[in-house]
Design a protein around this motif. Structure first.
Motif, PDB file in Angstrom:
ATOM      1  N   SER A 133      35.723  29.231  36.850  1.00 36.87           N
ATOM      2  CA  SER A 133      35.153  30.128  37.862  1.00 36.87           C
ATOM      3  C   SER A 133      35.856  31.478  37.866  1.00 36.87           C
ATOM      4  O   SER A 133      35.220  32.517  38.026  1.00 36.87           O
ATOM      5  N   PHE A 134      37.178  31.443  37.700  1.00 34.77           N
ATOM      6  CA  PHE A 134      37.912  32.702  37.767  1.00 34.77           C
ATOM      7  C   PHE A 134      37.627  33.582  36.554  1.00 34.77           C
ATOM      8  O   PHE A 134      37.502  34.795  36.682  1.00 34.77           O
ATOM      9  N   LYS A 135      37.507  32.961  35.395  1.00 36.98           N
ATOM     10  CA  LYS A 135      37.176  33.750  34.197  1.00 36.98           C
ATOM     11  C   LYS A 135      35.819  34.414  34.360  1.00 36.98           C
ATOM     12  O   LYS A 135      35.644  35.570  33.995  1.00 36.98           O
ATOM     13  N   VAL A 136      34.876  33.693  34.938  1.00 33.96           N
ATOM     14  CA  VAL A 136      33.547  34.263  35.179  1.00 33.96           C
ATOM     15  C   VAL A 136      33.648  35.432  36.148  1.00 33.96           C
ATOM     16  O   VAL A 136      33.043  36.485  35.942  1.00 33.96           O
ATOM     17  N   ALA A 137      34.453  35.274  37.204  1.00 38.56           N
ATOM     18  CA  ALA A 137      34.584  36.335  38.208  1.00 38.56           C
ATOM     19  C   ALA A 137      35.208  37.585  37.601  1.00 38.56           C
ATOM     20  O   ALA A 137      34.742  38.701  37.830  1.00 38.56           O
ATOM     21  N   VAL A 138      36.256  37.413  36.812  1.00 32.88           N
ATOM     22  CA  VAL A 138      36.928  38.568  36.214  1.00 32.88           C
ATOM     23  C   VAL A 138      36.027  39.238  35.185  1.00 32.88           C
ATOM     24  O   VAL A 138      35.954  40.463  35.117  1.00 32.88           O
ATOM     25  N   GLU A 139      35.323  38.438  34.404  1.00 36.74           N
ATOM     26  CA  GLU A 139      34.430  39.018  33.402  1.00 36.74           C
ATOM     27  C   GLU A 139      33.232  39.702  34.050  1.00 36.74           C
ATOM     28  O   GLU A 139      32.731  40.705  33.544  1.00 36.74           O
ATOM     29  N   ALA A 140      32.791  39.188  35.176  1.00 34.14           N
ATOM     30  CA  ALA A 140      31.628  39.778  35.849  1.00 34.14           C
ATOM     31  C   ALA A 140      31.976  41.112  36.507  1.00 34.14           C
ATOM     32  O   ALA A 140      31.129  41.971  36.647  1.00 34.14           O
ATOM     33  N   TYR A 141      33.226  41.253  36.914  1.00 35.60           N
ATOM     34  CA  TYR A 141      33.635  42.473  37.621  1.00 35.60           C
ATOM     35  C   TYR A 141      34.895  43.054  36.978  1.00 35.60           C
ATOM     36  O   TYR A 141      35.940  43.187  37.621  1.00 35.60           O
ATOM     37  N   PRO A 142      34.856  43.434  35.699  1.00 35.85           N
ATOM     38  CA  PRO A 142      36.063  43.874  34.991  1.00 35.85           C
ATOM     39  C   PRO A 142      36.634  45.187  35.508  1.00 35.85           C
ATOM     40  O   PRO A 142      37.793  45.479  35.264  1.00 35.85           O
ATOM     41  N   ASN A 143      35.876  45.970  36.213  1.00 30.57           N
ATOM     42  CA  ASN A 143      36.370  47.271  36.665  1.00 30.57           C
ATOM     43  C   ASN A 143      37.062  47.216  38.018  1.00 30.57           C
ATOM     44  O   ASN A 143      37.521  48.239  38.508  1.00 30.57           O
ATOM     45  N   LEU A 144      37.121  46.056  38.616  1.00 33.59           N
ATOM     46  CA  LEU A 144      37.826  45.964  39.896  1.00 33.59           C
ATOM     47  C   LEU A 144      39.298  46.266  39.680  1.00 33.59           C
ATOM     48  O   LEU A 144      39.890  45.941  38.653  1.00 33.59           O
ATOM     49  N   HIS A 179      44.443  37.482  45.469  1.00 32.94           N
ATOM     50  CA  HIS A 179      43.610  38.376  44.665  1.00 32.94           C
ATOM     51  C   HIS A 179      42.149  37.921  44.659  1.00 32.94           C
ATOM     52  O   HIS A 179      41.250  38.746  44.611  1.00 32.94           O
ATOM     53  N   ALA A 180      41.958  36.606  44.716  1.00 35.25           N
ATOM     54  CA  ALA A 180      40.591  36.095  44.772  1.00 35.25           C
ATOM     55  C   ALA A 180      39.921  36.516  46.078  1.00 35.25           C
ATOM     56  O   ALA A 180      38.711  36.742  46.115  1.00 35.25           O
ATOM     57  N   ALA A 181      40.726  36.630  47.130  1.00 39.82           N
ATOM     58  CA  ALA A 181      40.166  37.063  48.417  1.00 39.82           C
ATOM     59  C   ALA A 181      39.571  38.468  48.289  1.00 39.82           C
ATOM     60  O   ALA A 181      38.598  38.802  48.971  1.00 39.82           O
ATOM     61  N   GLU A 182      40.158  39.278  47.419  1.00 39.16           N
ATOM     62  CA  GLU A 182      39.624  40.616  47.205  1.00 39.16           C
ATOM     63  C   GLU A 182      38.277  40.567  46.471  1.00 39.16           C
ATOM     64  O   GLU A 182      37.479  41.481  46.573  1.00 39.16           O
ATOM     65  N   TYR A 183      38.066  39.479  45.738  1.00 44.03           N
ATOM     66  CA  TYR A 183      36.786  39.264  45.079  1.00 44.03           C
ATOM     67  C   TYR A 183      35.835  38.502  45.997  1.00 44.03           C
ATOM     68  O   TYR A 183      34.725  38.174  45.600  1.00 44.03           O
ATOM     69  N   LYS A 184      36.301  38.207  47.193  1.00 39.34           N
ATOM     70  CA  LYS A 184      35.604  37.287  48.089  1.00 39.34           C
ATOM     71  C   LYS A 184      34.119  37.600  48.239  1.00 39.34           C
ATOM     72  O   LYS A 184      33.300  36.697  48.209  1.00 39.34           O
ATOM     73  N   GLU A 185      33.797  38.850  48.403  1.00 41.45           N
ATOM     74  CA  GLU A 185      32.386  39.169  48.567  1.00 41.45           C
ATOM     75  C   GLU A 185      31.596  38.852  47.302  1.00 41.45           C
ATOM     76  O   GLU A 185      30.402  38.634  47.360  1.00 41.45           O
ATOM     77  N   HIS A 186      32.301  38.793  46.162  1.00 40.31           N
ATOM     78  CA  HIS A 186      31.621  38.500  44.899  1.00 40.31           C
ATOM     79  C   HIS A 186      31.667  37.013  44.562  1.00 40.31           C
ATOM     80  O   HIS A 186      30.716  36.468  44.031  1.00 40.31           O
ATOM     81  N   GLU A 187      32.792  36.371  44.845  1.00 38.39           N
ATOM     82  CA  GLU A 187      32.996  34.990  44.396  1.00 38.39           C
ATOM     83  C   GLU A 187      33.663  34.133  45.466  1.00 38.39           C
ATOM     84  O   GLU A 187      34.817  33.755  45.353  1.00 38.39           O
ATOM     85  N   SER A 188      32.973  33.787  46.509  1.00 38.75           N
ATOM     86  CA  SER A 188      33.560  32.970  47.574  1.00 38.75           C
ATOM     87  C   SER A 188      33.792  31.526  47.122  1.00 38.75           C
ATOM     88  O   SER A 188      34.687  30.845  47.621  1.00 38.75           O
TER      89      SER A 188
END
Length: 191
Positions: free
Chosen positions: A104-115, A56-65
């Motif tokens: 890091s993951f909490k920041v990624a999810v909070e930064a992009y909650p609509n994904l 699932h993090a790979a799907e955020y990859k462009e946002h949070e590598s």
């Protein structure tokens, strides 16, 4: 003749005491090793969840590598931990990587909650958080067993039996420096 029986009785009693103390030390050592294995087992259970989280993090990859590298580092640290040998430094590395990854993951999810995958990701993060609670409990049990073992080989007459026969060394309990630092308090002896 009576003196001989008293001497033999004392000698037999002494041998029984030595055997009992020796067996107690071995039993407490085995308890420490078993509780350490429990800590490592819980840590390794993260490896069941981490690949899914990594996907699932790979799907955020462009946002949070950066997150992917933290997950990889955590998995590597868990794989290197030994359940047969008590090495608290390994656990310290795992806990440090876990805290870094969770942040890091909490920041990624909070930064992009609509994904689209945010709810699945939050569920996986909840699972890892629950594992962290289990790990904390297992560490508490491990530290309690280490304390009992160390006390058991350091107090008299156990220390005498240990130095002569068993020859066990003290174990180091696990301390989380980040938690200690956040308290701003250290245990010191009065002078």
């Amino acid at each position: 003749m009576e003196t001989l029986f008293i001497f033999i009785g004392i000698l037999v009693l002494l041998v029984i005491m030595i055997i009992t103390i020796h067996n107690g030390i071995i039993s407490r050592r085995n308890t420490v090793v078993r509780s350490w294995s429990n800590v490592i087992t819980y840590e390794r259970q993260k490896n069941v969840t981490l690949p899914e989280l990594e996907k699932h993090a790979a799907e955020y990859k462009e946002h949070e590598s950066e997150l992917l590298s933290k997950i990889t580092a955590l998995r590597s640290a868990i794989d290197q931990a030994s359940s047969g040998e008590v090495r608290t430094d390994d656990l310290k590395a795992i806990e440090t990587h876990t805290a870094s990854m969770l942040g890091s993951f909490k920041v990624a999810v909070e930064a992009y909650p609509n994904l689209e995958m945010a709810s699945i990701t939050k569920s996986l993060m909840k699972e890892i958080s629950e594992l962290q609670e289990n790990i904390a409990a297992a560490i508490t049990i491990f530290n309690r067993n280490v304390e009992a073992f160390n006390t058991g080989i350091q107090t008299f007459p156990n220390s005498l039996v240990n130095s002569m026969f068993t020859k066990e060394q003290s174990y180091q309990s696990f301390q989380n420096e980040a938690a200690v630092d956040s308290l701003g308090f250290t245990l010191q002896r009065g002078e």
